[in-house]
Design a protein around this motif. Structure first.
Motif, PDB file in Angstrom:
ATOM      1  N   LEU A 272       0.838  -1.203   0.000  1.00 13.40           N
ATOM      2  CA  LEU A 272       0.000   0.000   0.000  1.00 13.40           C
ATOM      3  C   LEU A 272       0.867   1.245   0.000  1.00 13.40           C
ATOM      4  O   LEU A 272       1.787   1.388   0.805  1.00 13.40           O
ATOM      5  CB  LEU A 272      -0.917   0.015   1.225  1.00 13.40           C
ATOM      6  N   GLU A 273       0.534   2.156  -0.908  1.00 10.22           N
ATOM      7  CA  GLU A 273       1.245   3.432  -0.957  1.00 10.22           C
ATOM      8  C   GLU A 273       0.675   4.324   0.135  1.00 10.22           C
ATOM      9  O   GLU A 273      -0.402   4.090   0.645  1.00 10.22           O
ATOM     10  CB  GLU A 273       1.018   4.100  -2.314  1.00 10.22           C
ATOM     11  N   PHE A 302      -6.355  -8.566  18.873  1.00 11.77           N
ATOM     12  CA  PHE A 302      -5.968  -7.752  17.718  1.00 11.77           C
ATOM     13  C   PHE A 302      -7.201  -7.406  16.906  1.00 11.77           C
ATOM     14  O   PHE A 302      -8.264  -8.012  17.082  1.00 11.77           O
ATOM     15  CB  PHE A 302      -4.957  -8.487  16.819  1.00 11.77           C
ATOM     16  N   GLY A 303      -7.039  -6.407  16.064  1.00  9.90           N
ATOM     17  CA  GLY A 303      -8.081  -6.069  15.116  1.00  9.90           C
ATOM     18  C   GLY A 303      -7.427  -5.868  13.762  1.00  9.90           C
ATOM     19  O   GLY A 303      -6.331  -5.311  13.674  1.00  9.90           O
ATOM     20  N   VAL A 304      -8.062  -6.383  12.712  1.00 10.38           N
ATOM     21  CA  VAL A 304      -7.542  -6.110  11.369  1.00 10.38           C
ATOM     22  C   VAL A 304      -8.653  -5.453  10.557  1.00 10.38           C
ATOM     23  O   VAL A 304      -9.816  -5.820  10.679  1.00 10.38           O
ATOM     24  CB  VAL A 304      -7.032  -7.396  10.670  1.00 10.38           C
ATOM     25  N   GLY A 305      -8.290  -4.465   9.766  1.00 11.31           N
ATOM     26  CA  GLY A 305      -9.279  -3.710   9.005  1.00 11.31           C
ATOM     27  C   GLY A 305      -9.643  -4.430   7.718  1.00 11.31           C
ATOM     28  O   GLY A 305      -8.778  -4.701   6.894  1.00 11.31           O
ATOM     29  N   ILE A 306     -10.908  -4.712   7.569  1.00  9.91           N
ATOM     30  CA  ILE A 306     -11.350  -5.423   6.362  1.00  9.91           C
ATOM     31  C   ILE A 306     -11.088  -4.586   5.112  1.00  9.91           C
ATOM     32  O   ILE A 306     -10.525  -5.064   4.128  1.00  9.91           O
ATOM     33  CB  ILE A 306     -12.849  -5.779   6.458  1.00  9.91           C
ATOM     34  N   GLU A 307     -11.481  -3.315   5.136  1.00 10.57           N
ATOM     35  CA  GLU A 307     -11.266  -2.465   3.961  1.00 10.57           C
ATOM     36  C   GLU A 307      -9.784  -2.402   3.598  1.00 10.57           C
ATOM     37  O   GLU A 307      -9.406  -2.459   2.435  1.00 10.57           O
ATOM     38  CB  GLU A 307     -11.788  -1.046   4.218  1.00 10.57           C
ATOM     39  N   ARG A 308      -8.961  -2.290   4.616  1.00 12.86           N
ATOM     40  CA  ARG A 308      -7.518  -2.170   4.376  1.00 12.86           C
ATOM     41  C   ARG A 308      -6.934  -3.436   3.773  1.00 12.86           C
ATOM     42  O   ARG A 308      -6.109  -3.362   2.868  1.00 12.86           O
ATOM     43  CB  ARG A 308      -6.793  -1.875   5.697  1.00 12.86           C
ATOM     44  N   LEU A 311      -7.916  -3.707   0.246  1.00 14.09           N
ATOM     45  CA  LEU A 311      -7.148  -2.736  -0.532  1.00 14.09           C
ATOM     46  C   LEU A 311      -5.745  -3.285  -0.813  1.00 14.09           C
ATOM     47  O   LEU A 311      -5.224  -3.194  -1.931  1.00 14.09           O
ATOM     48  CB  LEU A 311      -7.030  -1.445   0.292  1.00 14.09           C
ATOM     49  N   ALA A 312      -5.156  -3.870   0.223  1.00 13.90           N
ATOM     50  CA  ALA A 312      -3.817  -4.449   0.061  1.00 13.90           C
ATOM     51  C   ALA A 312      -3.861  -5.620  -0.914  1.00 13.90           C
ATOM     52  O   ALA A 312      -2.948  -5.797  -1.721  1.00 13.90           O
ATOM     53  CB  ALA A 312      -3.276  -4.902   1.424  1.00 13.90           C
ATOM     54  N   CYS A 313      -4.938  -6.398  -0.848  1.00 13.42           N
ATOM     55  CA  CYS A 313      -5.083  -7.513  -1.785  1.00 13.42           C
ATOM     56  C   CYS A 313      -5.154  -6.982  -3.217  1.00 13.42           C
ATOM     57  O   CYS A 313      -4.539  -7.546  -4.131  1.00 13.42           O
ATOM     58  CB  CYS A 313      -6.340  -8.315  -1.466  1.00 13.42           C
TER      59      CYS A 313
END
Length: 423
Positions: A272-273, A302-308, A311-313
RNA sequence: GUGGCCGUAGCUCAGUUGGUUAGAGCGCCGCGUUGUGGUCGCGGAAGUCGGGGGUUCGAGUCCCCUCGGUCACCCCA
């Protein structure tokens, strides 16, 4: 002109076909967490404002990003800005036996200006494990997150690890840091020049040049850990190595909430830029339950951001949206009774079926059948109707078609599906 | 909260120094004779040019306001 509406600022609709990725992602995470003995926790989306204020009084998340409001009964409430506080509140309220291991997939809310990878309503997958301070539990929690990234094919993720000490060594370290900062307070950035004493650790994580320069040679926590904390930190690193989970120790990693103790970690997507590269993070919060009025109980999550992560995918070309298809498509040009009855029959037999509505031409219905991705089409025209048959057509190029007794339609479709080349 | 860029059909965009009935591609719908999709051809529907005000004989094109989108800073998922 009638007034029209759109989704509120910073929110968005997730529609088909993209929503299928969400389903797949959440289902995969549910499997990972479930296999590790974590159960689903479904809490309210809003909580008493105090739950969050207690937990992060000096943090940006609580200070300026809280989505709070007053209800008709005069209660001060807030849409949850993060997942941990509410789960700990639930733990205290219900006192389940420990260790209590839960996972969630839920929306979080932060009132800030949206930008790439940042929304006022975003969604997180996460786990929380309360009741044990065993560092091997830290390893388990981190490994679930790492396995999640791996399971969706996300490769370029970097795990940063740190320890923030505990009630014994953290105050001692804090004093050393304060001493360092006090001598350089005038050199800090505009915001921290006046606020650094509130949460000195955050200055270490400040990205602005003045703070970076003033803290370049500041003392770091991991050099001041007490023996138990040092031992725990070592045990976590040993465990991660044993599980082949790569990480880098980042002594200046502080994180946004101030309830963390000992292990803290953050996953950054290097594909991700820009600044929004944090795709997940968490840590240990051994003092939190007590802070919220409960019994002293260690915890980590922990929490991981679904949108993020999606986006990384995208940036890595990983985890594409699965194609939405059905097995069969019913085409009926005899008035609709056959389509109505056959789709219901086939669906009740466990076959995924779609059909056209509105009495369209066969040509138009075939076009829809093609677009549906169905491997076979079930055709009913006047000839089939009077003969008591259906035409079962394989949609693949050169697939051919054959008649089948209408009473045998389920078996016929099953057979055709089995023979049809995967499209 | 601060700043940059942008707002024309469902989507992605063109629209000359302001000048006649606003365009394209994709998508959608229909047709290409007897009941059959994917290719191709033909045709069609669809836009008060984000909204409001102003300048002008005339504004999608200029000015102001406003709403929205987007990106960045801070911080975070």
């Amino acid at each position: 002109m009638p007034e029209s509406f759109q989704a509120p600022i910073g929110t968005r609709d997730v529609l088909p076909p993209e929503s299928a990725r969400w389903q797949a992602l959440v289902a995969g995470f549910a499997g990972l967490a479930g296999r590790a003995g974590y159960g689903l926790v479904q809490g309210p989306v809003f909580e008493d404002l105090g739950v969050f204020q207690k937990v992060g009084a000096s943090t940006d998340v609580v200070r300026k990003e809280m989505y709070d409001f007053e209800d008709k009964g005069g209660r001060r409430l807030a849409l949850r800005p993060e997942g941990t506080a509410g789960v700990v509140r639930a733990f205290i309220q219900h006192r389940p036996t420990t260790p209590w291991k839960v996972w969630y997939a839920a929306p979080n809310f932060r009132y800030e200006r949206p930008q790439a990878g940042r929304y006022r309503q975003h969604h997180q997958l996460g786990v929380e494990a309360l009741g044990s301070d065993d560092p091997d539990l830290d390893v388990e929690v981190v490994s679930i997150a790492a396995d999640l990234y791996a399971s969706i094919g996300l490769r370029r993720v970097e795990l940063g690890l740190n320890s923030l000490g505990d009630a014994t060594c953290r105050p001692r370290y804090r004093a050393a840091l304060v001493e360092h900062l006090a001598a350089r307070a005038g050199d800090l950035c505009d915001e921290h020049r006046t606020r650094w004493e509130e949460n000195p650790l955050r200055v270490l994580d400040c990205k602005r040049a003045p703070c970076a320069a003033a803290t370049a040679d500041a003392p770091v926590m991991i050099d001041h850990l007490c023996d138990p904390c040092a031992a725990a930190f070592e045990r976590v690193q040993v465990g991660l190595r044993a599980l082949d989970i790569g990480f880098v120790v980042r002594p200046r990693l502080v994180r946004g909430l101030d309830y963390y103790r000992r292990t803290t970690f953050e996953f950054a997507a290097t594909a991700l830029e820009g600044a929004q590269d944090a795709v997940g993070g968490g840590g240990r919060y051994d003092g939190l339950a007590e802070l919220l009025g409960g019994p002293p109980t260690p915890g980590i999550g922990f929490g991981v951001g679904i949108e993020r992560i999606l986006l990384a995918c995208d940036a890595e070309g990983a985890f594409p949206t699965p194609a939405a298809t059905v097995d069969a498509f019913v085409v009926d040009v005899t008035g609709g009774d056959a389509a109505r009855d056959l789709t219901a029959l086939l669906r009740r037999s466990g076959i995924a079926v779609d059909r056209a509505f509105g009495g369209r031409s066969m040509k138009a219905q075939m076009k829809l059948a093609d677009r549906s991705g169905a491997a076979v089409a079930v055709l009913v025209g006047e000839a089939e109707l009077s003969a008591g048959t259906v035409t079962i057509r394989r949609m693949a190029e050169g697939g051919g078609q054959a008649q089948s007794a209408r009473d045998d339609v389920v078996a016929g479709v099953r057979r055709a599906l089995a023979e049809a080349a995967p499209r």
